[in-house]
Design a protein around this motif. Structure first.
Motif, short mmCIF file in Angstrom:
data_model
loop_
_atom_site.label_atom_id
_atom_site.label_comp_id
_atom_site.label_asym_id
_atom_site.label_seq_id
_atom_site.Cartn_x
_atom_site.Cartn_y
_atom_site.Cartn_z
N LEU A 1 -4.19 -11.30 0.05
CA LEU A 1 -3.94 -10.11 0.86
C LEU A 1 -3.22 -9.03 0.03
O LEU A 1 -3.53 -7.84 0.14
N LEU A 2 -2.27 -9.46 -0.81
CA LEU A 2 -1.54 -8.49 -1.63
C LEU A 2 -2.46 -7.84 -2.67
O LEU A 2 -2.37 -6.64 -2.91
N ALA A 3 -3.37 -8.66 -3.26
CA ALA A 3 -4.31 -8.10 -4.23
C ALA A 3 -5.23 -7.09 -3.54
O ALA A 3 -5.52 -6.02 -4.08
N LEU A 4 -5.65 -7.43 -2.31
CA LEU A 4 -6.49 -6.50 -1.55
C LEU A 4 -5.73 -5.21 -1.25
O LEU A 4 -6.30 -4.11 -1.32
N ALA A 5 -4.44 -5.35 -0.96
CA ALA A 5 -3.62 -4.16 -0.69
C ALA A 5 -3.56 -3.26 -1.92
O ALA A 5 -3.61 -2.03 -1.81
N LYS A 6 -3.45 -3.87 -3.10
CA LYS A 6 -3.45 -3.07 -4.33
C LYS A 6 -4.76 -2.28 -4.46
O LYS A 6 -4.77 -1.13 -4.89
N ILE A 7 -5.89 -2.93 -4.09
CA ILE A 7 -7.19 -2.27 -4.19
C ILE A 7 -7.29 -1.14 -3.17
O ILE A 7 -7.81 -0.05 -3.48
N VAL A 8 -6.80 -1.37 -1.95
CA VAL A 8 -6.83 -0.32 -0.94
C VAL A 8 -6.06 0.90 -1.44
O VAL A 8 -6.53 2.04 -1.35
N ILE B 1 0.85 -1.20 0.00
CA ILE B 1 0.00 0.00 0.00
C ILE B 1 0.89 1.25 0.00
O ILE B 1 0.69 2.17 -0.79
N ALA B 2 1.91 1.24 0.87
CA ALA B 2 2.79 2.41 0.97
C ALA B 2 3.51 2.65 -0.34
O ALA B 2 3.65 3.79 -0.80
#
Lengths: 210, 221
Positions: free
Chosen positions: B92-99, B8-9
């Motif tokens: 989790l990484l795909a969700l982080a990309k969406i966030v 995310i960062a």
């Protein structure tokens, strides 16, 4: 990375787009070993490395780590295999150090190896340079420095010397020797003769003919 | 978890260093919405009636612009191999990309929405609920959009394919968002529509990470 580590492939087969790339392929590398993959373009060197990294599921056969099927715990296998592919995976807007710090965090390593990674590939002076300003060779070095920023017992290198000058190849050889000295395993697809001592060779063209 | 936060960062930092991308998307949002008064006439009553629909449809199309590159850029430079090959769960990484996509695209669009709504003469009693529908609905939009973005990695004309996959999925979000604002303008309670909208986003949250991860694994094969 225990001294007794052993990475094997048994009866491996890979099918891409309905075509058999290789079949009945076996390899066996023990801790401290270097396996060089050879073969003409399209022989399946890159496919084999991607199978070893867990990015492609083999059509047949199994990867064995220390006597256990790696497929039984794919998360643990991905954690122990560090893959450096053709592409540098660099974002134009991020600096070299930011790339390495992100990669370490992605793989659950802490930041204490960053300076050593920059040093090993002669990138210390370029640490705060954005990737868009790097030359092709510098980009490759930044991609390879990830191997040291996030330590893993198995290094899977796809044409790691592409774009590197003689000095950078020497740095790569030093890094490989240090990794092997610490009991690590290296598998590399390459046309060049490098990092030779005690290397085993797997010729994929011969595999196909068989 | 640290891997997801680092991702995310990284994406927020990249968006910050390349501000022209979000500026282009915001400009599209404002300019495309401003075409409607020319197309359907400047009568304030007609515009007031269609304002919510225009804000939402144009925001949807603007969001699609950023989704197109979301995973394709990772695949193009080889980063996708490193994400799929990491030991952190790909879901989790795909969700982080969406966030990160939501923070860098949806939040600026939400901030610009009142300007566009004013331009289209949205009745004052609809503004608060319009903002609520955007806050509750855009996460679902990003999540369903992420499924389309992951499925269209490597496809030629990926942007058109992305729109074809995503637009039907987000029709319910559009319906309940517009219904909520219409209810508020008509003096009725928008709460049932808002709850359904929030429910759709939660539904997307339970489904999208798994669908995205499966599509991305397929794309790296």
């Amino acid at each position: 990375m225990g001294i007794a580590s052993r990475f094997e492939g048994r009866e491996l087969a890979c099918v891409r787009g309905g075509r058999i790339v290789f079949a009945r392929l076996a390899f066996d590398v023990t801790g401290g070993g270097l396996l060089i993959l050879r073969g003409p373009n399209g022989a399946g060197k890159s496919s084999l490395l991607r199978v070893m990294a867990g990015l492609i599921a083999p059509a047949h056969g199994a990867l064995i780590w220390n006597g256990e099927d790696a497929d039984a715990d794919p998360v643990a296998h991905r954690a122990r295999a560090a893959y450096a592919g053709h592409d540098d995976a660099l974002k134009p807007g991020l600096t070299v150090r930011e790339h390495l710090a992100f990669h370490a965090a992605l793989r659950g390593a802490d930041a204490r190896h960053l300076d050593a990674a920059l040093e090993a590939f002669g990138l210390t002076a370029l640490a705060t340079t954005p990737a868009r300003l790097l030359s092709a060779g510098q980009r490759k070095r930044a991609a390879l420095a990830r191997l040291i920023a996030a330590p893993a017992p198995i290094w899977l290198l796809d044409e790691p010397t592409n774009g590197l000058d003689a000095g950078a190849v020497a740095k790569l050889e030093t890094a490989i020797a240090a990794h092997r000295g610490a009991g690590g395993i290296v598998v590399a697809a390459t046309h060049l003769d490098f990092a030779g001592a005690g290397a085993a060779t797997l010729d994929l063209a011969a595999m196909r003919a068989a | 978890m640290n891997a997801a936060l680092a991702l995310i960062a990284r994406d927020v930092r990249l968006a910050w260093r390349h501000p022209h991308e979000i500026v282009t998307i915001l400009a599209f949002f404002v300019v495309a919405a401003s075409l409607f008064p020319f197309g359907i006439g400047p009568e304030p009553q007609i515009l007031a009636r269609v304002a919510v629909g225009i804000v939402w449809v144009v925001a949807l199309l603007a969001a699609l612009m950023s989704l197109e590159r979301l995973f394709q850029a990772e695949a193009d430079d080889g980063s996708l191999d490193l994400l799929v090959g990491a030991s952190a769960p790909l879901e989790l990484l795909a969700l982080a990309k969406i966030v990160a996509q939501w923070l860098t695209t949806a939040v600026p669009l939400i901030a610009a929405a009142p300007v566009v709504a004013t331009m289209l003469n949205l009745p004052p009693e609809g503004f608060g609920v319009l903002m609520l529908t955007l806050i509750l609905g855009t996460p679902g939009l990003s999540l369903f959009g992420g499924i389309g973005a992951a499925l269209s990695v490597g496809a030629r004309r990926g942007g058109a394919l992305l729109a074809l996959i995503v637009l039907p999925l987000v029709v319910p979000i559009l319906i309940f968002a517009v219904a909520a604002v219409d209810a508020a303008i008509a003096g009725l309670s928008p709460r049932p529509h808002l709850f359904l909208l929030a429910g759709l986003s939660v539904f997307a949250l339970t489904l999208a990470p798994f669908a995205m991860a499966a599509a991305l694994r397929q794309a790296t094969e």
